[in-house]
Design a protein around this motif. Sequence first.
Motif, PDB file in Angstrom:
ATOM      1  N   GLU A   1      28.059  34.031  36.210  1.00 17.94           N
ATOM      2  CA  GLU A   1      27.597  35.387  36.021  1.00 17.94           C
ATOM      3  C   GLU A   1      27.888  35.567  37.865  1.00 17.94           C
TER       4      GLU A   1
ATOM      5  N   GLU B   1      31.747  36.123  37.300  1.00 22.50           N
ATOM      6  CA  GLU B   1      31.750  37.550  36.287  1.00 22.50           C
ATOM      7  C   GLU B   1      31.671  38.841  36.523  1.00 22.50           C
ATOM      8  N   VAL B   2      30.785  39.107  37.469  1.00 24.62           N
ATOM      9  CA  VAL B   2      30.344  39.754  38.330  1.00 24.62           C
ATOM     10  C   VAL B   2      31.328  40.821  39.530  1.00 24.62           C
TER      11      VAL B   2
ATOM     12  N   LYS C   1      34.673  39.947  39.386  1.00 25.72           N
ATOM     13  CA  LYS C   1      35.189  39.980  39.073  1.00 25.72           C
ATOM     14  C   LYS C   1      34.919  41.290  38.468  1.00 25.72           C
ATOM     15  N   ARG C   2      33.931  41.734  37.369  1.00 24.80           N
ATOM     16  CA  ARG C   2      33.760  42.916  37.014  1.00 24.80           C
ATOM     17  C   ARG C   2      33.740  44.255  37.841  1.00 24.80           C
ATOM     18  N   THR C   3      33.246  43.584  39.253  1.00 21.07           N
ATOM     19  CA  THR C   3      33.152  44.888  39.838  1.00 21.07           C
ATOM     20  C   THR C   3      34.974  45.242  40.598  1.00 21.07           C
TER      21      THR C   3
ATOM     22  N   ILE D   1      37.446  44.375  38.920  1.00 22.66           N
ATOM     23  CA  ILE D   1      38.334  45.786  38.539  1.00 22.66           C
ATOM     24  C   ILE D   1      38.081  46.859  37.922  1.00 22.66           C
ATOM     25  N   ASP D   2      36.230  47.379  38.187  1.00 21.65           N
ATOM     26  CA  ASP D   2      35.899  48.690  38.077  1.00 21.65           C
ATOM     27  C   ASP D   2      36.744  49.425  39.029  1.00 21.65           C
TER      28      ASP D   2
END
Length: 507
Positions: A285, A288-289, A291-293, A295-296
């Motif tokens: 997690e 994943e957090v 990477k998502r940050t 990308i955002d």
Amino acid sequence: MTSIIITGLIALVVGAGGTFLMFRVFNKKALREAEAEAELLKKNKLIEAKEKFIALKSEHEQFVQQKNAKLQEKEVKMQQREMQLNQRQGELQRKSNEVEVLRETHEQQLTLLESRNKELDHLMHQAQSELETISGLSAEQAKERLVESLKEEARTNAMSYINDIMEEAKMTANKEAKKVVIQSIQRVATETAIENSVTVFHIESDEIKGRIIGREGRNIRALEAATGVEIIVDDTPEAIVLSAFDPVRREIARLSLHQLVTDGRIHPARIEEVVNKVRKQVEEEIIEVGKRTTIDLGIHGLHPELIRMVGKMKYRSSYGQNLLQHSREVANLCATMASELGLNPKKAKRAGLLHDIGKVPDDEPELPHAILGMRLAEKFKEKPDICNAIGAHHDEVEMESLIAPVVQVCDAISGARPGARREIVEAYIKRLNDLENLALSYPGVVKTYAIQAGRELRVIVGADKMDDKETELLSFDIAKKIQDEMTYPGQVKITVIRETRAVSYAK
């Protein structure tokens, strides 16, 4: 027979002669035709030569005409340039004459000014003598009063002059405006982060506490050994306290306890199995957090270890403010401010996201988090200006680029906005009291009110104790004193109110 032969011979001779005559006639005819054809060919060649000559002559004439046209064009341009030079020469001569006239006028004005200065000195001496006679004051005493009056006037004029200069700089000087903006907001103070080191795990009933402790405490010891978190089971109803400085460990312990209590099977082997499973889930997690940050926010090319550290920010907080949300907010603020200032918004956003990575390392070295974050960024091949912005956002290293103060200011803005962080109540009340008492120390101040969580200070002065110019000066002095003597987040707006009230009673 003989006669016949002779007759045949005669006929043969006559035929040969006729053929010869005919050949001569044909030869002459062919010669005449050849001569005629040669004459015709000669005439054709002469005609072709004449035509070619005429064409060459025409082409030459066109070339000569083009050359003449170009020469005429150059001649016209030369004439125009000559005219322009003559005009400029005339203008220079005219300006020289004007300068000479101005110089003479200036000399006359200087002479007149010197004479008037002498007259003014004479009048001042006379006035001084008269003033000394009328007021009964000595020249030194009068001078002291005059100096005080001039000081007040100079201070008022200086304030107006400063305001005019600042307005002119904002409108006309883009480069200076950048420096003014950065220097004016760079004074915002930042404070050391206070960490939450305790998590409260709620349970449905106190019966579960015994199962968590286990026989002779073996379950709770297994939990503490597996998670590295101190588990405090006391008399607090329906609650267990998980204590550890590492927020990721606390989260692993909380999730493991939740799964164990939900499943109902609590014993050392099961505890180790659940903790290992939850640890893997939390690590996944975290990545994943991160990477998502990135990308955002549109940030690319981060080292995987830096992405993991960004994900770990989700479990970290300072002053009650989530560190990941704080870093995302700082990144967006940096991009906005960098765009407004004409800097690189992508670099500013990257530095804003990474400015607090020194708070989430795997080990805990004895270094300030800004320095540690700078070294981590250098280790994972971030650019020097980004590394410097990370290390300088608490003034622990010298700033080397304009991105560094932008990151520092945006970090302070994110932490200082109302509601972003918890503040100790006593310190908050003390800061408001200090603001009010500082303004009350000035003469003429009747009341003071610190409002908007200390972001604005309203000062009420007596209408009979100072005029409008003095209220402007008072506002300037209070702002300067607050800036020099107090520590506060953001900025404080000082509003001085001077009002006149007329009260009447109808009877």
